[in-house]
Design a protein around this motif. Structure first.
Motif, PDB file in Angstrom:
ATOM      1  N   ASP A 156     -16.161 -18.198 -15.133  1.00 34.55           N
ATOM      2  CA  ASP A 156     -15.506 -19.350 -15.751  1.00 34.55           C
ATOM      3  C   ASP A 156     -14.069 -19.488 -15.287  1.00 34.55           C
ATOM      4  O   ASP A 156     -13.500 -20.585 -15.338  1.00 34.55           O
ATOM      5  CB  ASP A 156     -15.542 -19.216 -17.277  1.00 34.55           C
ATOM      6  N   ALA A 157     -13.466 -18.378 -14.862  1.00 29.88           N
ATOM      7  CA  ALA A 157     -12.081 -18.408 -14.390  1.00 29.88           C
ATOM      8  C   ALA A 157     -11.827 -17.186 -13.523  1.00 29.88           C
ATOM      9  O   ALA A 157     -12.509 -16.160 -13.627  1.00 29.88           O
ATOM     10  CB  ALA A 157     -11.108 -18.418 -15.570  1.00 29.88           C
ATOM     11  N   VAL A 158     -10.816 -17.309 -12.660  1.00 25.30           N
ATOM     12  CA  VAL A 158     -10.381 -16.207 -11.804  1.00 25.30           C
ATOM     13  C   VAL A 158      -8.879 -16.044 -11.950  1.00 25.30           C
ATOM     14  O   VAL A 158      -8.125 -17.033 -11.936  1.00 25.30           O
ATOM     15  CB  VAL A 158     -10.743 -16.461 -10.323  1.00 25.30           C
ATOM     16  N   ILE A 159      -8.444 -14.797 -12.119  1.00 29.31           N
ATOM     17  CA  ILE A 159      -7.018 -14.473 -12.178  1.00 29.31           C
ATOM     18  C   ILE A 159      -6.692 -13.597 -10.982  1.00 29.31           C
ATOM     19  O   ILE A 159      -7.254 -12.515 -10.824  1.00 29.31           O
ATOM     20  CB  ILE A 159      -6.658 -13.750 -13.490  1.00 29.31           C
ATOM     21  N   GLY A 160      -5.794 -14.062 -10.145  1.00 27.27           N
ATOM     22  CA  GLY A 160      -5.394 -13.321  -8.958  1.00 27.27           C
ATOM     23  C   GLY A 160      -4.249 -12.379  -9.263  1.00 27.27           C
ATOM     24  O   GLY A 160      -3.176 -12.815  -9.686  1.00 27.27           O
ATOM     25  N   ALA A 161      -4.488 -11.094  -9.035  1.00 32.17           N
ATOM     26  CA  ALA A 161      -3.446 -10.072  -9.172  1.00 32.17           C
ATOM     27  C   ALA A 161      -3.453  -9.225  -7.904  1.00 32.17           C
ATOM     28  O   ALA A 161      -3.309  -8.010  -7.950  1.00 32.17           O
ATOM     29  CB  ALA A 161      -3.695  -9.215 -10.403  1.00 32.17           C
ATOM     30  N   ASP A 162      -3.639  -9.909  -6.772  1.00 34.57           N
ATOM     31  CA  ASP A 162      -3.897  -9.223  -5.506  1.00 34.57           C
ATOM     32  C   ASP A 162      -2.673  -9.131  -4.594  1.00 34.57           C
ATOM     33  O   ASP A 162      -2.789  -9.083  -3.381  1.00 34.57           O
ATOM     34  CB  ASP A 162      -5.079  -9.856  -4.768  1.00 34.57           C
ATOM     35  N   GLY A 163      -1.493  -9.086  -5.204  1.00 30.73           N
ATOM     36  CA  GLY A 163      -0.309  -8.671  -4.480  1.00 30.73           C
ATOM     37  C   GLY A 163       0.360  -9.718  -3.618  1.00 30.73           C
ATOM     38  O   GLY A 163      -0.002 -10.891  -3.603  1.00 30.73           O
ATOM     39  N   ILE A 164       1.331  -9.243  -2.861  1.00 31.48           N
ATOM     40  CA  ILE A 164       2.243 -10.111  -2.123  1.00 31.48           C
ATOM     41  C   ILE A 164       1.529 -11.018  -1.121  1.00 31.48           C
ATOM     42  O   ILE A 164       1.886 -12.179  -0.965  1.00 31.48           O
ATOM     43  CB  ILE A 164       3.339  -9.266  -1.435  1.00 31.48           C
ATOM     44  N   PHE A 165       0.517 -10.505  -0.439  1.00 24.04           N
ATOM     45  CA  PHE A 165      -0.210 -11.304   0.548  1.00 24.04           C
ATOM     46  C   PHE A 165      -1.554 -11.743  -0.025  1.00 24.04           C
ATOM     47  O   PHE A 165      -2.595 -11.626   0.596  1.00 24.04           O
ATOM     48  CB  PHE A 165      -0.373 -10.514   1.846  1.00 24.04           C
ATOM     49  N   SER A 166      -1.495 -12.294  -1.192  1.00 21.58           N
ATOM     50  CA  SER A 166      -2.641 -12.637  -2.010  1.00 21.58           C
ATOM     51  C   SER A 166      -3.567 -13.675  -1.375  1.00 21.58           C
ATOM     52  O   SER A 166      -3.122 -14.741  -0.939  1.00 21.58           O
ATOM     53  CB  SER A 166      -2.128 -13.163  -3.354  1.00 21.58           C
ATOM     54  N   THR A 167      -4.851 -13.371  -1.368  1.00 21.59           N
ATOM     55  CA  THR A 167      -5.854 -14.357  -0.972  1.00 21.59           C
ATOM     56  C   THR A 167      -5.970 -15.449  -2.029  1.00 21.59           C
ATOM     57  O   THR A 167      -6.173 -16.625  -1.707  1.00 21.59           O
ATOM     58  CB  THR A 167      -7.218 -13.671  -0.771  1.00 21.59           C
TER      59      THR A 167
END
Length: 419
Positions: A156-167
């Motif tokens: 239902d949702a996505v939260i990006g916590a994938d850092g400085i060079f985030s996809t």
């Protein structure tokens, strides 16, 4: 009656992702999964500080968080920060003591382990590198990972916590482009050493008071702080950067360090810090990068937090605290909705209240690095002028009222839902 669960994927299993997962795990309606691209959940063993403001926010997410960090992450109290001139005719002169909200210092690896220990193992997935995100016709988000034979998971949702060079950042900003991470203009080399070694190199006087020390001077600055229950010292040598290595790394040799701290011969710590930096295999200097501006933290049902949203230079020690604040506010908003149809409004409200706060810290942190390196032309390395400027730069960080901030977020959510 079957309850409608809200399925949320967190992309990135570092500190921001782990704190966010703890916040979401408290919400009965939410089902969360955490995906980490690396083969295992881990953090490099560098120091991190959390102010009392950040700890208050973390306590709202994890009851008794402060005790958890002390017992499981080896956290020690930060008595505050002392800034001293390290070079030139004023070497050794006190600039100021920044009392503020002191907080705790620890290393990242044990901190992440403590945060993950509170989460069910079955929601943690390592070796899952994000390939793509796509909003579907039904308003959910399709998530594809590399090596999964194009099989997609739907959330239902996505939260990006994938850092400085985030996809995830590239998805939210439709290819980050001009808003991609870029150099601040400084590099740093770190080493974690036993406390007795640090005292021998820097002098007992540098440890007379229990606080983080920063020695500011021409061309760079050095810092040291006790971590791991006072057994180890995190040492940092920071320098102005005028060339920008493509891989953000540079070999750090005696010649390099003596060039950076050439004007520090009269200071009490310059030569000692050089020796501590060289007491490791292949010392490496890492370029400091940041997100200078970010036009949005969300798109549709995809949002980003922590370094993915607002990578900030480390000069004010505020990046970890911002990630905790992000998790608190986003968790607070998500706890107030009853269906997945309201997620986009939550993410817009989060963006509205968090982006101005984080952008200001990005800007003042950069300015602090220039100041401590003697690159503020109006201040130089004058202790009184530097103290006055630091008051201005640091004053806003711990002035945030968390209750007011949460209420502002809820007010913004109501506005978004009314549209």
């Amino acid at each position: 009656m079957v309850e409608n669960h809200i399925r949320i994927a967190i992309i990135g299993g570092g500190l921001a992702g782990a704190i966010m997962a703890n916040a979401l795990s408290k919400i009965p309606r939410v089902r969360v999964q955490v995906y980490e691209s690396a083969p295992e959940f881990s953090e490099r063993g560098l120091g991190i500080g959390l102010s009392k403001l950040a700890l208050r926010a973390l306590e709202e997410i994890i009851p008794a968080a402060t005790e958890l960090l002390r017992t499981q992450a080896g956290a020690v109290e930060i008595g505050a920060s002392r800034i001293v001139i390290g070079s030139g005719p004023s070497a050794g002169a006190l600039v100021c003591d920044i009392e503020g909200d002191a907080g705790l210092a620890m290393t990242r690896g044990p901190l992440l382990k403590a945060l993950l220990s509170r989460l069910p193992p079955e929601i943690l997935h390592a070796g899952k590198k994000l390939r793509s995100l796509k909003h579907t016709a039904s308003s959910s988000v399709e998530v594809t990972f590399e090596g999964d034979d194009d099989a997609a998971a739907t959330f239902d949702a996505v939260i990006g916590a994938d850092g400085i060079f985030s996809t995830v950042r590239n998805f939210v900003l439709a290819d980050a482009g001009e808003h991609a991470a870029s150099p601040v203009g400084g590099w740093e080399c770190r080493n974690l050493v036993p406390v007795e070694m640090a005292k021998a190199a820097l002098g007992e006087a540098s440890f007379d008071v229990d606080r983080e020390f920063c020695w500011a001077g021409d061309g760079g600055f050095v810092m040291h702080a006790l971590v791991e229950r006072g057994a180890m010292v995190q040492c940092i040598a920071a320098a102005v950067e005028t060339d920008f290595p493509r891989d953000r790394r540079r070999p750090v040799t005696r010649e390099v360090l003596e060039g950076v701290y050439a004007g520090w011969s009269d200071g009490p710590v310059g030569r000692g810090m050089i020796e501590l930096m060289l007491d490791q295999e292949q010392p490496i200097g890492y370029s400091i990068w940041e997100h200078k501006t970010t036009p949005a933290y969300s798109k549709g049902r995809v949002c980003m937090i922590g370094d993915a949203a607002h990578t900030v230079s480390p000069y004010q020690g505020a990046g970890g605290g911002l990630a905790v604040e992000d998790a608190l506010i986003l968790g607070h908003l998500l706890s107030r909705i009853s269906s997945a149809g309201e997620i986009e409004a939550v993410f817009k409200a989060f963006d509205a209240v968090r982006r101005p706060r984080c952008q200001r810290v990005v800007d003042t942190s950069r300015a602090t690095g220039r100041l401590l390196s003697g690159r503020n032309s109006q201040v130089g390395v004058d202790p009184k002028a530097m103290a006055d400027e630091l008051d201005v730069l640091f004053g806003h960080i711990d002035a945030l009222d968390l209750e007011v901030h949460k209420q502002e977020a809820l007010d913004e959510l109501r506005k978004q839902l009314a549209h």
